[in-house]
Write an enzyme that holds these catalytic residues in place. Sequence first.
Site, mmCIF file in Angstrom:
data_model
loop_
_atom_site.group_PDB
_atom_site.id
_atom_site.type_symbol
_atom_site.label_atom_id
_atom_site.label_comp_id
_atom_site.label_asym_id
_atom_site.label_seq_id
_atom_site.Cartn_x
_atom_site.Cartn_y
_atom_site.Cartn_z
ATOM 1 N N HIS A 66 62.660 -32.515 -88.602
ATOM 2 C CA HIS A 66 62.256 -32.750 -87.212
ATOM 3 C C HIS A 66 62.105 -34.259 -86.924
ATOM 4 C CE1 HIS A 66 61.229 -28.453 -86.982
ATOM 5 N NE2 HIS A 66 60.438 -28.588 -88.012
HETATM 6 O O1 RIB Z 1 56.981 -29.137 -85.110
HETATM 7 C C1 RIB Z 1 57.374 -30.171 -85.978
HETATM 8 C C2 RIB Z 1 56.445 -31.332 -85.885
HETATM 9 O O2 RIB Z 1 55.134 -30.931 -86.265
HETATM 10 C C3 RIB Z 1 56.808 -32.478 -86.854
HETATM 11 O O3 RIB Z 1 56.422 -33.696 -86.288
HETATM 12 C C4 RIB Z 1 55.981 -32.175 -88.068
HETATM 13 O O4 RIB Z 1 55.659 -33.345 -88.810
HETATM 14 C C5 RIB Z 1 54.736 -31.615 -87.444
HETATM 15 O O5 RIB Z 1 53.921 -32.720 -87.070
#
Ligand code: RIB
Length: 312
Positions: free
Chosen positions: A240
């Site tokens: 992500h």
């Molecule tokens: O949903 C993914 C996000 O949530 C990313 O930033 C991960 O590190 C968590 O913080």
Amino acid sequence: MTLPVIISCDPGIDDAVALALTFGSPELEVLAVAATAGNVSLEQATANAAALLDLLGVPADFPVHAGAAGPLAGGERVPDEPVHGAGGLGGVKLPVSVRPIESDAVAHMAELILARPGEVTLLALGPLTDVAHLFERFPDTIAALGRLVVMGGAVFVQGNVTLSAEFNFYADPEAAALVLERGRRIRLVPLDVTRKAVVDRPTAERLAALPSPAGEFGAMLLDMCNTMVARGRPDGAVMHDPLAAAVVLDESLLSWEAVTATVELDGTLTRGAVVADARGVSGREPNIRYGRDIAAAGFLTTLTERLTGLGA
Ligand code: RIB
Ligand code: CA
């Protein structure tokens, strides 16, 4: 000509890989790293950020700034430790850092942004609490900020914390709503596209076998692969935050769509959900662009190459 960037993060395994990517990119000038509560507590996120900068060989006098300890509207932090393992870095134990820890990340961010109007990109990789505080305490930063790249939200796909909400938005919906409402030049990198950026187990194993520092990042990714398998998601570690970091370098990596987006605050089943109007029926001008799809191949190859090359 390097691009100045400020990073707000809640390390977190994918935040850690995003830090490796940004500090490993000569095209970027990282002005500040601000830790915020999210995947782990503020204290743990700050300690992890400091230790990660040590691992990446960032000069010892480069401080980590501490941001918010909890969501805008108060209340407890939404824990996400199970995904990020013991200590928030997949159980990887890094030496305790003696790097300077500064307070009031928001005031420091404001100083940097206002000193370079239109130039700075703010890369937000955790809950948007500090970005909301920035816009509330220093409203001139809204127009002065060059670009706001946010990893967060689930626009037209299912959430990852509830059926409708993604973690960063669910952890502080009021902050997400305020930032989407007031922010400008927002590039949202949501689950719609990040779920297509997955490091598989063989890649994680290959990285974990490398000498430090690549080996530590590989070990974190391997832990996340194991967690995903345990959760019935055999495809690996979803990148992500690194995808959002890669967008800072090159927006053409994704295809973009302008939408009018707000965040639900009151729904029993939908709190933290992104409510997006892609057809203009709301009568309001679009306020964000969101990453709809991967438009250019090569992200995972580049990411793996940059991790492999760490310390070389
Ligand atoms: O949903 C993914 C996000 O949530 C990313 O930033 C991960 O590190 C968590 O913080
Ligand atoms: Ca994060």
